[in-house]
Design a protein around this motif. Structure first.
Motif, PDB file in Angstrom:
ATOM      1  N   ALA A   1       0.823  -1.206   0.000  1.00  0.00           N
ATOM      2  CA  ALA A   1       0.000   0.000   0.000  1.00  0.00           C
ATOM      3  C   ALA A   1       0.865   1.268   0.000  1.00  0.00           C
ATOM      4  O   ALA A   1       0.491   2.292  -0.571  1.00  0.00           O
ATOM      5  N   ARG A   2       2.047   1.192   0.608  1.00  0.00           N
ATOM      6  CA  ARG A   2       2.886   2.387   0.720  1.00  0.00           C
ATOM      7  C   ARG A   2       3.428   2.864  -0.627  1.00  0.00           C
ATOM      8  O   ARG A   2       3.850   4.015  -0.748  1.00  0.00           O
ATOM      9  N   LEU A   3       3.399   1.997  -1.642  1.00  0.00           N
ATOM     10  CA  LEU A   3       3.929   2.381  -2.959  1.00  0.00           C
ATOM     11  C   LEU A   3       3.232   3.620  -3.502  1.00  0.00           C
ATOM     12  O   LEU A   3       3.883   4.488  -4.102  1.00  0.00           O
ATOM     13  N   ASN A   4       1.927   3.720  -3.307  1.00  0.00           N
ATOM     14  CA  ASN A   4       1.159   4.833  -3.868  1.00  0.00           C
ATOM     15  C   ASN A   4       0.588   5.761  -2.806  1.00  0.00           C
ATOM     16  O   ASN A   4      -0.316   6.555  -3.078  1.00  0.00           O
ATOM     17  N   THR A   5       1.129   5.672  -1.589  1.00  0.00           N
ATOM     18  CA  THR A   5       0.692   6.542  -0.501  1.00  0.00           C
ATOM     19  C   THR A   5       1.598   7.767  -0.419  1.00  0.00           C
ATOM     20  O   THR A   5       2.811   7.620  -0.255  1.00  0.00           O
TER      21      THR A   5
ATOM     22  N   GLU B   1      -0.101  13.028  -9.460  1.00  0.00           N
ATOM     23  CA  GLU B   1      -0.040  13.257 -10.901  1.00  0.00           C
ATOM     24  C   GLU B   1       1.194  12.602 -11.500  1.00  0.00           C
ATOM     25  O   GLU B   1       1.151  12.057 -12.603  1.00  0.00           O
ATOM     26  N   ASP B   2       2.305  12.669 -10.773  1.00  0.00           N
ATOM     27  CA  ASP B   2       3.540  12.043 -11.244  1.00  0.00           C
ATOM     28  C   ASP B   2       3.370  10.534 -11.370  1.00  0.00           C
ATOM     29  O   ASP B   2       3.819   9.921 -12.346  1.00  0.00           O
ATOM     30  N   THR B   3       2.725   9.930 -10.386  1.00  0.00           N
ATOM     31  CA  THR B   3       2.481   8.481 -10.419  1.00  0.00           C
ATOM     32  C   THR B   3       1.625   8.104 -11.631  1.00  0.00           C
ATOM     33  O   THR B   3       1.937   7.147 -12.357  1.00  0.00           O
TER      34      THR B   3
ATOM     35  N   ALA C   1       7.977   2.997  -9.829  1.00  0.00           N
ATOM     36  CA  ALA C   1       6.673   2.509  -9.378  1.00  0.00           C
ATOM     37  C   ALA C   1       5.875   1.923 -10.534  1.00  0.00           C
ATOM     38  O   ALA C   1       5.141   0.941 -10.367  1.00  0.00           O
ATOM     39  N   ALA C   2       6.043   2.503 -11.725  1.00  0.00           N
ATOM     40  CA  ALA C   2       5.313   2.010 -12.902  1.00  0.00           C
ATOM     41  C   ALA C   2       5.813   0.645 -13.353  1.00  0.00           C
ATOM     42  O   ALA C   2       5.133  -0.045 -14.116  1.00  0.00           O
ATOM     43  N   LEU C   3       6.989   0.234 -12.889  1.00  0.00           N
ATOM     44  CA  LEU C   3       7.563  -1.061 -13.263  1.00  0.00           C
ATOM     45  C   LEU C   3       7.412  -2.107 -12.166  1.00  0.00           C
ATOM     46  O   LEU C   3       7.993  -3.190 -12.258  1.00  0.00           O
ATOM     47  N   ILE C   4       6.637  -1.798 -11.139  1.00  0.00           N
ATOM     48  CA  ILE C   4       6.606  -2.657  -9.961  1.00  0.00           C
ATOM     49  C   ILE C   4       6.099  -4.067 -10.253  1.00  0.00           C
ATOM     50  O   ILE C   4       6.453  -5.029  -9.549  1.00  0.00           O
TER      51      ILE C   4
ATOM     52  N   ARG D   1       8.130   5.124  -0.335  1.00  0.00           N
ATOM     53  CA  ARG D   1       7.274   4.326  -1.226  1.00  0.00           C
ATOM     54  C   ARG D   1       7.643   2.847  -1.194  1.00  0.00           C
ATOM     55  O   ARG D   1       6.935   2.013  -1.755  1.00  0.00           O
ATOM     56  N   GLY D   2       8.773   2.515  -0.555  1.00  0.00           N
ATOM     57  CA  GLY D   2       9.228   1.125  -0.547  1.00  0.00           C
ATOM     58  C   GLY D   2      10.155   0.810  -1.699  1.00  0.00           C
ATOM     59  O   GLY D   2      10.364  -0.359  -2.033  1.00  0.00           O
ATOM     60  N   LEU D   3      10.741   1.847  -2.300  1.00  0.00           N
ATOM     61  CA  LEU D   3      11.711   1.685  -3.378  1.00  0.00           C
ATOM     62  C   LEU D   3      13.084   2.075  -2.857  1.00  0.00           C
ATOM     63  O   LEU D   3      13.217   2.595  -1.747  1.00  0.00           O
TER      64      LEU D   3
END
Length: 600
Positions: A404-408, A425-427, A464-467, A491-493
């Motif tokens: 969940a933290r990826l997009n929080t 917006e970036d995501t 994040a787009a490649l997760i 984000r966990g990256l």
């Protein structure tokens, strides 16, 4: 001075024409100064011969006012430089201080000593084995080093059989395999299984078997080890497709912001944690997020069982453990668990313990003279970095669990004056862009892509787009831009701070896909494009891919330079279409063998 002798239109026209002359001269002068300063980003001045020999230069829209029209092919470097790491070069170690192993830190050569040639692969090099098979085996000729195989044979790190190295998952402290070792860790730290622990740092990583196994369990590890004359640990890790970079805890801060990692790990990494005022462990404290865990195995943990095998004495190992326990207590860490060969301590969640300590307690709390997140050539300090109000909600157990933290949106957006809507917006934007990239180039959808770098990220949206792909992304934030890397870690990256006027801390041939978006528009006034592209070529694997997203002039120059480096390039519109001021340049590094290989 000049005078108009007649009154009327002729005199007015003459005066107007003379007024234009200084304007034209000023514009030309500014253009020339811009070009000159763009090449003086290094403090070292030199008169090196430039490989780029332009037959004709015309005014263009590039950052340095000129556009490259023709470039002579870049020569091959000598084959002895096949593993050249410019800023961690063993041949230059003798120049630097041996105190605290400082000579193994980053020491980049002056511009006059930089290579202007293409790093060759070793003789017999093959395209790396695809993930996930690569985690367990790699081609011997790609990393042709027997030293670990022979010296560490009893520890089961790797085995050579025929044309390949195999990685059984052994290690100094996990003779029964890394899987069993991590099972034991999960028993002590349940947060490893429920998404509370997502990012980890492994100091002294060996061949990164620990980090490789954790990938199966949803934990992303930055494996860290210094450049060595023989071991090539990080090179093995990256050849396997496991995240890693060159680095050492010595005198300078690691290139990560404060409060980054959920967990840090040392398995007999031989770091003298209590020496020099405990400064090494204080650096671990800086980069651990509140409530983060430090895991230690090997000396002196469980010394009662192992002291003889460590060629030590029971008294010596007990004294060392007592010193560690005393230091972490004064740092306000609490003992979370200690069982068998593992000890786990936890960093405090807030400043309350620091406030309750006697004033003279060592180590002291850091003052505000140095920003906690500053991590590019910043000396380590023997003090505890306090928590701020904005870090309360990023603690382990309080921050959203993975995935969940990826997009929080992170609370740290406020630290860099960024808005939540900009993050969202970036995501969304990078999801659209990634879809477009993969539609344009089929190679991006193949299994040959494993190690990916985003050279100029902001929030980690590209990664994040490649997760959901079988890749991992090294997110790089420029040391000259807003320090948003903490947001990437929230984000966990994972990623690192870096200045692209210098070489990255990795071996040659370690990335399959390098993404460059907006770097040259932002920093062409500091870094010469030729040097940056030569560095990309160094770290890119044969048949690897470069995607450059930038203004037209930079793409045109990059295409000319890339083709001089034996890349095959093509231009494309972005997902917006021809009206976009940005565009895309897709390049593929060709597979070539050194002309010297047959004589080696």
């Amino acid at each position: 001075m000049f005078k108009a002798y007649r009154v009327g239109g002729t005199a007015f026209a003459t005066e107007r024409s003379f007024r234009l002359v200084p304007l034209v001269v000023a514009v030309a002068t500014l253009c020339g100064i811009s070009f000159y300063l763009g090449n003086l980003y290094s403090t070292e001045k030199s008169n090196i011969d430039d490989v780029i020999k332009s037959e004709e230069q015309v005014s263009g829209r590039s950052g340095n006012c000129f556009q490259v029209n023709k470039v002579d092919p870049f020569p091959e470097c000598n084959i002895t430089l096949q593993d050249h790491t410019p800023c961690t070069d063993p041949k230059r170690w003798f120049k630097y201080d041996k105190h605290r192993m400082a000579f193994r830190e980053r020491h980049c050569p002056p511009r006059s000593e930089r290579l202007q040639c293409l790093i060759p692969p070793p003789p017999g090099y093959k395209v790396p084995i695809h993930w996930p098979k690569s985690r367990d085996e790699c081609w011997y000729r790609n990393v042709p080093y027997e030293w670990i195989n022979s010296v560490k044979a009893n520890q089961n790190w790797l085995k050579k059989k025929g044309e390949k190295f195999f990685f059984p998952g052994g290690g100094t402290m996990f003779p029964n395999g890394v899987g069993e070792y991590i099972d034991h860790m999960e028993e002590l730290m349940p947060g490893m299984k429920d998404g509370s622990v997502r990012t980890a740092l492994d100091t002294g990583c060996g061949v990164a078997s620990w980090g490789g196994e954790l990938l199966n369990r949803g934990i992303l590890t930055m494996s860290l080890a210094p450049r060595d004359n023989h071991e090539a640990q990080v090179q093995f890790a990256l050849e396997r497709g496991i995240p890693a970079m060159l680095g050492i805890i010595s005198t300078q801060r690691l290139p990560y912001p404060s409060n980054s990692f959920d967990m840090a790990h040392c398995s007999r990494c031989l770091i003298p944690w209590t020496e020099f005022g405990g400064v090494f462990l204080l650096e671990v404290d800086r980069i651990l997020r509140p409530g983060g865990f430090w895991v230690l195995s090997g000396p002196p943990i469980n010394y009662q069982t192992w002291w003889k095998g460590w060629e030590s004495t029971e008294e010596k190992e007990k004294a060392l453990l007592d010193k560690i326990e005393d230091l972490v207590k004064r740092m306000c860490w609490t003992k979370y668990a200690m069982k068998g060969d593992l000890a786990v301590w936890q960093k405090p969640f807030d400043n309350s313990c620091y406030d309750e300590r006697p004033e003279e307690t060592y180590p002291p709390v850091c003052d505000d003279a140095i920003e906690p997140d500053a991590a590019w050539y910043v000396p380590m300090r023997p003090c505890v970095v306090p928590q701020s109000k904005l870090t309360e909600n990023i603690a382990v157990g309080k921050i959203a669990k993975w995935p969940a933290r990826l997009n929080t949106p992170s609370d740290r957006l406020k630290l860099v004056n960024k808005k939540v809507y900009a993050f969202k917006e970036d995501t969304k934007l990078w999801q659209q862009r990634m879809s477009h990239y993969k539609n344009l180039w089929a190679d991006l959808r193949t299994k040959q892509i494993r190690n990916v770098m985003d050279m100029y990220t902001e929030f980690g949206g590209f990664g994040a787009a490649l997760i959901n792909s079988d890749v991992w992304v090294m997110n790089v934030v420029s040391s000259y831009s807003a320090n948003t890397l903490g947001i990437v870690y929230d984000r966990g990256l994972i990623g690192a701070v870096h200045d692209w006027c210098e070489a990255f801390s990795t071996y040659p041939r370690t990335y399959d896909w390098i993404h460059v978006a907006g770097l040259f528009t932002a920093e062409s006034h500091r870094c010469e494009m030729k040097d940056v592209l030569l560095e990309i070529d160094r770290i890119l694997r044969p048949e690897g891919i470069v995607v450059l997203r930038d203004a037209l002039n930079f793409r045109e120059n990059a295409k000319v330079l890339g083709e001089a480096m034996r890349w095959k390039c093509s231009s494309h519109d972005t997902e917006v279409g021809p009206a976009d001021t940005e565009g895309l340049l897709f390049c593929k590094k060709t597979f070539w063998e050194s002309s010297e290989a047959s004589t080696v």
